[in-house]
Scaffold this active site. Structure first.
Site, mmCIF file in Angstrom:
data_model
loop_
_atom_site.group_PDB
_atom_site.id
_atom_site.type_symbol
_atom_site.label_atom_id
_atom_site.label_comp_id
_atom_site.label_asym_id
_atom_site.label_seq_id
_atom_site.Cartn_x
_atom_site.Cartn_y
_atom_site.Cartn_z
ATOM 1 C CG HIS A 62 -1.920 -1.079 1.269
ATOM 2 N ND1 HIS A 62 -2.458 -1.650 0.143
ATOM 3 C CD2 HIS A 62 -2.488 -1.719 2.321
ATOM 4 C CE1 HIS A 62 -3.309 -2.595 0.495
ATOM 5 N NE2 HIS A 62 -3.341 -2.661 1.803
ATOM 6 C CE LYS B 250 -3.254 -4.682 11.951
ATOM 7 N NZ LYS B 250 -4.468 -4.067 11.390
#
Length: 487
Positions: A234, A334
């Site tokens: 990504h 995260k």
């Protein structure tokens, strides 16, 4: 156009969380070609009716606006079929071929929503069954491999069965409307391209932040980590879209040729530069949105003492005439403070300021999620009483021009997976990753992985609900910059 769309891994999370909802939205918007069938295959013993009931329950988890009504699902589900299949048995592939041959559709798209280690087995069996003729396309979900060697082996097997024009390596970030508008911003307008270079830009920051933890994916995530899961695909794809030269046309290979040049121009890492320019972290217990959350090592299916990174920040450079000396900062993690993805283009300060007060350089913010839009940050004079200094010089204040694409284009906007699925059905490769791009990305991140194996210090920890380890702030501060939330 008639089509058959086959999902290997038809009962997996990706299929019911992303792919089926995207297909339903395409159907609801009237964009799905009318003459089509959707087939889910998996090991479970179900029939069409049983799978449709199972899928209906799963789609209730969708956002309210995207959730099908009973009437809508009844109509949409008539396109959906199910076949049990053992991926190791040639006879099951022959049965699949007979099912597809019943109609002999114009296009058959086979989507591998399975673990990447199954890709070679599935592709080999598809070839042996004759399911690789020129009307067949195969979609390969990321991550494609675990390292360069495994990626090359997957690509070798795929190429032995399918041509490059038949292989669609998906990176759903490239399907986001805001990423499409990045291309439009640069190559459809004259405003920014003259400024899109080292003389005007101080640095570029790409952030892909998640507030969620690993959830039920602890076993998968612990084998993968943030570098493989987000940076190798990504983040690097977004970097290429920002840094690429203008392609000669909108042809898929013209675009992908320019992206490959960027990947080949990235300054390679070695053990010294990894220690200096890469920060890896792992979240510990903390608070997210006012609620206490556990640390990574307490998550389900995560082995005790794991050194897998849940956060990466790095500094890199594109070594060419356009970008020489401009740092690119990539960051993902995260359990960060909030969920958002954005690209921030920070422009240089004016060479000589005639206005009093602190200077705030211009910046362009390309928002990817949860908002979808552009913000251009400028300076302007208030023109009000008290807005001048003792000499009468006007003080400037920061202002922004904010374009919300959801408001500008309020009807039937196409989501990332919806766009990618429709492009795969239509045979459009522009937003898919070519094998040489994907292998070059692995080639660039491998020295980081190798250096980490020898790193005696391991991962830095950070409290859940923060922006990662303090070393990530020091990484950009060393060059005299800050991350957006610290500015």
């Amino acid at each position: 156009m008639s089509f058959d769309l086959v999902f290997f891994g038809g009962t997996g999370d990706l299929t019911w969380r992303k792919l089926m909802p995207a297909l339903f939205q395409a159907w609801r918007h009237g964009k799905l070609p009318a003459d089509g069938r959707i087939l889910a295959v998996a090991r479970d013993q179900r029939d069409d009716a049983g799978y449709r009931d199972w899928l209906k329950d799963r789609l209730q988890a969708a956002d309210t606006a995207k959730r099908p009504t009973d009437e809508e699902f009844e109509q949409f589900s008539q396109l959906v079929h199910y076949r049990p299949m053992d991926l190791s048995k040639p006879d099951d592939y022959q049965r699949l071929k007979r099912w597809l041959d019943e109609r002999n559709a114009d296009t058959a798209v086979i989507y591998l929503a399975t673990s990447p280690h199954l890709f070679p087995v599935i592709c080999t069996q598809l070839g042996a069954a004759g399911l690789n003729h020129d009307r067949v396309r195969v979609v390969l979900e990321k991550p494609l491999g675990h390292d360069l060697a495994s990626a090359q082996e997957i690509n070798r097997v795929v190429r032995s069965v399918f041509s490059e024009r038949q292989a669609f390596r998906i990176d759903h970030y490239l399907g986001k409307p805001s990423v499409q508008n990045l291309m439009a911003l640069r190559f459809g307008n004259v405003l920014f391209e003259p400024l899109w270079r080292r003389e005007s830009i101080a640095n570029i920051q790409i952030t892909l932040a998640e507030s969620l933890g690993v959830g039920t994916r602890g076993d998968f995530y612990d084998r993968t980590g943030a570098l493989r899961d987000m940076i190798q695909n990504h983040a690097l794809q977004l970097l290429t879209m920002v840094a690429m030269e203008p392609p000669s046309s909108a042809d898929a290979d013209a675009i992908r040729d320019e992206k490959l040049k960027v990947l080949r121009s990235l300054k390679p890492f070695d053990a010294v530069s990894v220690a200096r320019d890469v920060v890896r972290g792992q979240y510990r217990a903390g608070t997210v949105e006012g609620q206490p959350v556990k640390g990574y090592l307490e998550e389900d299916k995560v082995p005790g003492g794991s050194a897998t990174e849940t956060f990466v920040a790095l500094r890199c450079e594109v070594q060419n005439w356009r970008w020489a000396g401009v740092p690119f900062y990539l960051r993902t993690g995260k359990r960060l403070a909030t969920r958002h993805a954005e690209i921030v283009v920070n422009f240089r300060s004016t060479p000589h300021s005639i206005f009093p007060g602190a200077a705030h350089p211009n910046k362009l913010v390309i928002k990817l999620q949860p908002e979808d839009g552009l913000e251009l940050h400028l300076l302007a004079a208030k023109g009000s009483v008290g807005s001048t200094d003792a000499s009468g010089a006007e003080k400037l204040s920061p202002v922004s021009l904010d374009l919300d694409f959801d408001k500008a284009f309020p009807t039937d906007r196409v989501g990332a997976y919806e766009r990618m699925l429709l492009d795969a059905l239509a045979g459009r490769l522009n937003l898919f990753v070519r094998s040489d791009e994907q292998e070059q990305a692995w080639r660039w991140v491998e020295p980081i992985l190798e250096a980490w194996k020898q790193d005696p210090h391991g991962v830095r920890t950070y409290a859940a609900g923060t922006w990662g380890p303090p070393a990530a702030s020091a990484l950009v501060a060393r060059d005299g910059f800050t991350w957006p939330e610290e500015a």
